[in-house]
Design a protein around this motif. Structure first.
Motif, PDB file in Angstrom:
ATOM      1  N   ALA A  28      65.504   6.288  66.530  1.00  0.00           N
ATOM      2  CA  ALA A  28      66.237   5.206  66.566  1.00  0.00           C
ATOM      3  C   ALA A  28      67.772   5.207  66.748  1.00  0.00           C
ATOM      4  CB  ALA A  28      66.182   4.153  65.112  1.00  0.00           C
ATOM      5  N   GLN A  29      67.933   6.715  66.620  1.00  0.00           N
ATOM      6  CA  GLN A  29      69.721   7.165  67.003  1.00  0.00           C
ATOM      7  C   GLN A  29      69.779   6.937  68.284  1.00  0.00           C
ATOM      8  OE1 GLN A  29      66.953   9.288  66.518  1.00  0.00           O
ATOM      9  NE2 GLN A  29      66.975  10.802  67.790  1.00  0.00           N
ATOM     10  N   ASN A  30      68.815   6.840  69.125  1.00  0.00           N
ATOM     11  CA  ASN A  30      69.037   6.583  70.569  1.00  0.00           C
ATOM     12  C   ASN A  30      69.025   5.104  71.035  1.00  0.00           C
ATOM     13  OD1 ASN A  30      69.476   9.305  71.234  1.00  0.00           O
ATOM     14  ND2 ASN A  30      67.274   9.864  71.523  1.00  0.00           N
ATOM     15  N   THR A  31      69.160   4.310  70.158  1.00  0.00           N
ATOM     16  CA  THR A  31      69.221   2.850  70.452  1.00  0.00           C
ATOM     17  C   THR A  31      71.087   2.632  70.750  1.00  0.00           C
ATOM     18  OG1 THR A  31      69.334   2.381  68.156  1.00  0.00           O
ATOM     19  CG2 THR A  31      67.094   2.289  69.300  1.00  0.00           C
ATOM     20  N   THR A  32      71.234   1.254  71.269  1.00  0.00           N
ATOM     21  CA  THR A  32      72.498   0.951  71.328  1.00  0.00           C
ATOM     22  C   THR A  32      72.434  -0.159  70.130  1.00  0.00           C
ATOM     23  OG1 THR A  32      71.942  -0.935  72.592  1.00  0.00           O
ATOM     24  CG2 THR A  32      72.902   1.163  73.824  1.00  0.00           C
ATOM     25  N   PRO A  33      73.904  -0.438  69.523  1.00  0.00           N
ATOM     26  CA  PRO A  33      73.753  -1.598  68.667  1.00  0.00           C
ATOM     27  C   PRO A  33      72.954  -2.914  69.008  1.00  0.00           C
ATOM     28  CG  PRO A  33      75.910  -0.455  68.647  1.00  0.00           C
ATOM     29  CD  PRO A  33      75.175   0.191  70.105  1.00  0.00           C
ATOM     30  N   VAL A  34      73.107  -3.471  70.602  1.00  0.00           N
ATOM     31  CA  VAL A  34      72.611  -4.526  71.003  1.00  0.00           C
ATOM     32  C   VAL A  34      70.999  -4.399  70.582  1.00  0.00           C
ATOM     33  CG1 VAL A  34      72.029  -6.117  72.834  1.00  0.00           C
ATOM     34  CG2 VAL A  34      74.374  -5.133  72.259  1.00  0.00           C
ATOM     35  N   GLN A  35      70.537  -3.287  71.022  1.00  0.00           N
ATOM     36  CA  GLN A  35      69.112  -2.880  70.842  1.00  0.00           C
ATOM     37  C   GLN A  35      68.383  -3.087  69.494  1.00  0.00           C
ATOM     38  OE1 GLN A  35      68.984   0.984  73.053  1.00  0.00           O
ATOM     39  NE2 GLN A  35      67.764   0.004  74.997  1.00  0.00           N
ATOM     40  N   MET A  36      69.326  -2.318  68.730  1.00  0.00           N
ATOM     41  CA  MET A  36      68.895  -2.153  67.082  1.00  0.00           C
ATOM     42  C   MET A  36      69.039  -3.602  66.647  1.00  0.00           C
ATOM     43  SD  MET A  36      68.089  -0.650  64.519  1.00  0.00           S
ATOM     44  CE  MET A  36      68.365   1.170  64.970  1.00  0.00           C
ATOM     45  N   LYS A  37      70.006  -4.332  66.821  1.00  0.00           N
ATOM     46  CA  LYS A  37      70.108  -5.910  66.396  1.00  0.00           C
ATOM     47  C   LYS A  37      68.874  -6.557  66.702  1.00  0.00           C
ATOM     48  CE  LYS A  37      72.563  -9.990  65.988  1.00  0.00           C
ATOM     49  NZ  LYS A  37      74.007 -10.815  66.315  1.00  0.00           N
ATOM     50  N   MET A  38      68.544  -6.543  68.177  1.00  0.00           N
ATOM     51  CA  MET A  38      67.267  -7.054  68.668  1.00  0.00           C
ATOM     52  C   MET A  38      66.230  -6.892  67.879  1.00  0.00           C
ATOM     53  SD  MET A  38      64.500  -6.342  70.808  1.00  0.00           S
ATOM     54  CE  MET A  38      65.138  -4.976  71.796  1.00  0.00           C
ATOM     55  N   PHE A  39      66.084  -5.467  67.759  1.00  0.00           N
ATOM     56  CA  PHE A  39      64.559  -4.868  66.997  1.00  0.00           C
ATOM     57  C   PHE A  39      64.601  -5.381  65.256  1.00  0.00           C
ATOM     58  CE2 PHE A  39      62.461  -1.914  64.398  1.00  0.00           C
ATOM     59  CZ  PHE A  39      61.213  -1.981  64.993  1.00  0.00           C
ATOM     60  N   LEU A  40      65.720  -5.304  64.839  1.00  0.00           N
ATOM     61  CA  LEU A  40      65.524  -5.750  63.470  1.00  0.00           C
ATOM     62  C   LEU A  40      65.481  -6.928  63.283  1.00  0.00           C
ATOM     63  CD1 LEU A  40      68.576  -3.617  61.965  1.00  0.00           C
ATOM     64  CD2 LEU A  40      66.066  -3.105  61.642  1.00  0.00           C
ATOM     65  N   THR A  41      65.702  -7.910  64.252  1.00  0.00           N
ATOM     66  CA  THR A  41      65.514  -9.420  64.006  1.00  0.00           C
ATOM     67  C   THR A  41      64.274  -9.799  64.487  1.00  0.00           C
ATOM     68  OG1 THR A  41      66.746  -9.678  66.210  1.00  0.00           O
ATOM     69  CG2 THR A  41      68.032 -10.111  63.964  1.00  0.00           C
ATOM     70  N   ARG A  42      63.239  -8.948  64.942  1.00  0.00           N
ATOM     71  CA  ARG A  42      61.833  -9.159  65.347  1.00  0.00           C
ATOM     72  C   ARG A  42      61.048  -9.304  64.033  1.00  0.00           C
ATOM     73  NH1 ARG A  42      63.253 -11.638  68.979  1.00  0.00           N
ATOM     74  NH2 ARG A  42      65.069 -11.069  68.303  1.00  0.00           N
ATOM     75  N   LEU A  43      61.645  -8.921  62.838  1.00  0.00           N
ATOM     76  CA  LEU A  43      60.806  -8.915  61.700  1.00  0.00           C
ATOM     77  C   LEU A  43      60.375 -10.356  61.346  1.00  0.00           C
ATOM     78  CD1 LEU A  43      59.673  -7.190  59.391  1.00  0.00           C
ATOM     79  CD2 LEU A  43      61.902  -7.794  58.228  1.00  0.00           C
ATOM     80  N   GLY A  44      59.030 -10.364  61.209  1.00  0.00           N
ATOM     81  CA  GLY A  44      58.286 -11.638  60.875  1.00  0.00           C
ATOM     82  C   GLY A  44      57.688 -11.798  59.690  1.00  0.00           C
ATOM     83  N   GLU A  45      56.976 -12.642  59.230  1.00  0.00           N
ATOM     84  CA  GLU A  45      56.462 -13.071  58.034  1.00  0.00           C
ATOM     85  C   GLU A  45      55.164 -12.033  57.737  1.00  0.00           C
ATOM     86  OE1 GLU A  45      56.952 -15.379  55.395  1.00  0.00           O
ATOM     87  OE2 GLU A  45      59.037 -15.718  56.776  1.00  0.00           O
ATOM     88  N   HIS A  46      55.045 -11.832  56.346  1.00  0.00           N
ATOM     89  CA  HIS A  46      53.937 -10.669  55.827  1.00  0.00           C
ATOM     90  C   HIS A  46      54.164  -9.362  56.778  1.00  0.00           C
ATOM     91  CE1 HIS A  46      52.732 -14.219  53.726  1.00  0.00           C
ATOM     92  NE2 HIS A  46      52.636 -14.866  54.873  1.00  0.00           N
ATOM     93  N   SER A  47      55.332  -8.959  57.105  1.00  0.00           N
ATOM     94  CA  SER A  47      55.484  -7.562  58.029  1.00  0.00           C
ATOM     95  C   SER A  47      56.205  -6.858  57.346  1.00  0.00           C
ATOM     96  CB  SER A  47      55.936  -8.070  59.258  1.00  0.00           C
ATOM     97  OG  SER A  47      55.230  -8.653  60.125  1.00  0.00           O
ATOM     98  N   ARG A  48      56.172  -5.392  57.796  1.00  0.00           N
ATOM     99  CA  ARG A  48      56.931  -4.246  57.124  1.00  0.00           C
ATOM    100  C   ARG A  48      57.450  -3.560  58.581  1.00  0.00           C
ATOM    101  NH1 ARG A  48      55.162  -2.230  52.241  1.00  0.00           N
ATOM    102  NH2 ARG A  48      54.456  -3.866  50.845  1.00  0.00           N
ATOM    103  N   MET A  49      58.663  -3.105  58.364  1.00  0.00           N
ATOM    104  CA  MET A  49      59.331  -2.488  59.405  1.00  0.00           C
ATOM    105  C   MET A  49      60.091  -0.979  58.856  1.00  0.00           C
ATOM    106  SD  MET A  49      62.286  -3.995  61.808  1.00  0.00           S
ATOM    107  CE  MET A  49      61.316  -5.008  62.723  1.00  0.00           C
TER     108      MET A  49
END
Length: 323
Positions: free
Chosen positions: A232-253
């Motif tokens: 994950a160190q090779n993500t940009t801030p935009v990519q990281m925000k996009m990824f983190l906000t994919r978290l849905g119900e009953h999920s782990r990240m």
């Protein structure tokens, strides 16, 4: 007055004791050599001689390994090294976390690994940070597989940013999977270490396990899933925000990365560093830091990591060693 001690430890199952001792007592000799104590087996007992503190460590190591064997979990050299490491750090071996997969039982091999596994057990979002070989991604995949096998999640989604390919991805030969698979290979390797090959293939074909570049996460909501972002160190801030906000119900990240190995273009801020700065005050998020002491690959890997860290520190402060 000598601080040496002698303890005779008896074991009630001779068959398990033989497995504990190892072929021709090789396991016992490994423990004795690394701790600097004397270990002698006779009948159903092991006699431990040496400095009192080291005798206590040896008792803890033997008890931990015997407990594993009594639970039906075989031991090998790496398990002995793990028990030694845990005992040396004063960590309890009795309650170290274990993940059960189809092919193996995976236990914490350092106190920090134990903290990491407990964080993944109790939190919906965990960051695992540190150098290569510390088990960050491997343990995250193990947790995901164990939860899927227990029916606690429906899907496993594993992702990495294919930053090494950059804009050249379209010029690589083959279809899209051929292009991106080399960057995802470590994730496949972890899966095959935990599940039989036919099950991996079946679950990939059915979509129960998905291994995909980070770009494939955009626009999705990932419910009832265990989602891992590696490197994950090779993500940009935009990519990281996009990824983190994919978290849905009953999920782990779980997000893993090494901030000392950023491959982004010069001047580009790492999305991992950005996220850690922004989310540091969110108490429900777990953040676990590994060091070179947690490297559990070949022993030489830890020495290599340490040597590079020393070189990097000297490059940042060339006069430091002369002060």
């Amino acid at each position: 007055m000598s601080d040496n001690a002698r303890v005779i430890r008896e074991f009630d199952d001779n068959a398990l004791l033989q497995m504990l001792l190892g072929p021709a007592n090789t396991h016992l000799e490994r423990i004795a050599r690394q701790l600097g104590v004397s270990l002698m087996s006779r009948g159903n007992a092991v006699t431990i001689d040496g400095p009192a503190a080291l005798v206590e460590e040896a008792q803890a190591v033997l008890a931990d390994l015997y407990r594993r064997l009594s639970q039906g979990v075989p031991i090998e050299s790496a398990d002995i090294d793990a028990a030694l490491r845990m005992a040396a750090d004063g960590a309890s071996n009795a309650d170290r976390p274990v993940y059960i997969t189809r092919k193996r039982h995976i236990a914490a091999r350092t106190p920090v690994q134990a903290d990491y596994m407990r964080a993944m057990d109790g939190r919906e979002l965990v960051f695992g940070l540190g150098p290569a070989g510390t088990g960050k991604t491997y343990l995250a995949v193990a947790k995901a597989v164990s939860m899927m096998l227990k029916g606690e999640v429906d899907r496993i989604i594993l992702s990495r940013p294919a930053v090494e390919a950059g804009e050249r991805l379209g010029f690589l030969p083959g279809d899209l999977r051929d292009k991106v698979d080399p960057y995802l290979r470590p994730l496949y390797d972890a899966l095959h270490d935990m599940l039989p090959g036919d099950q991996v293939a079946k679950k990939l074909a059915a979509g129960d396990i998905e291994v995909a570049p980070l770009a494939f996460m955009r626009g999705r909501t990932l419910a009832n899933s265990f989602v891992i972002l590696d490197e994950a160190q090779n993500t940009t801030p935009v990519q990281m925000k996009m990824f983190l906000t994919r978290l849905g119900e009953h999920s782990r990240m779980v997000v893993t990365g090494d901030l000392s190995q950023i491959d982004l273009p010069p001047g580009t801020r790492s999305g991992l560093k950005d996220a850690l700065d922004i989310l540091e005050t969110v108490p429900s998020i777990g953040v676990v830091h590994f060091t070179d002491r947690d490297v559990v690959r070949h022993g030489l890997v830890a020495e290599i990591v340490r040597a590079y860290d020393i070189r990097d520190r000297r490059a940042k402060d060339p006069d430091g060693d002369r002060r």
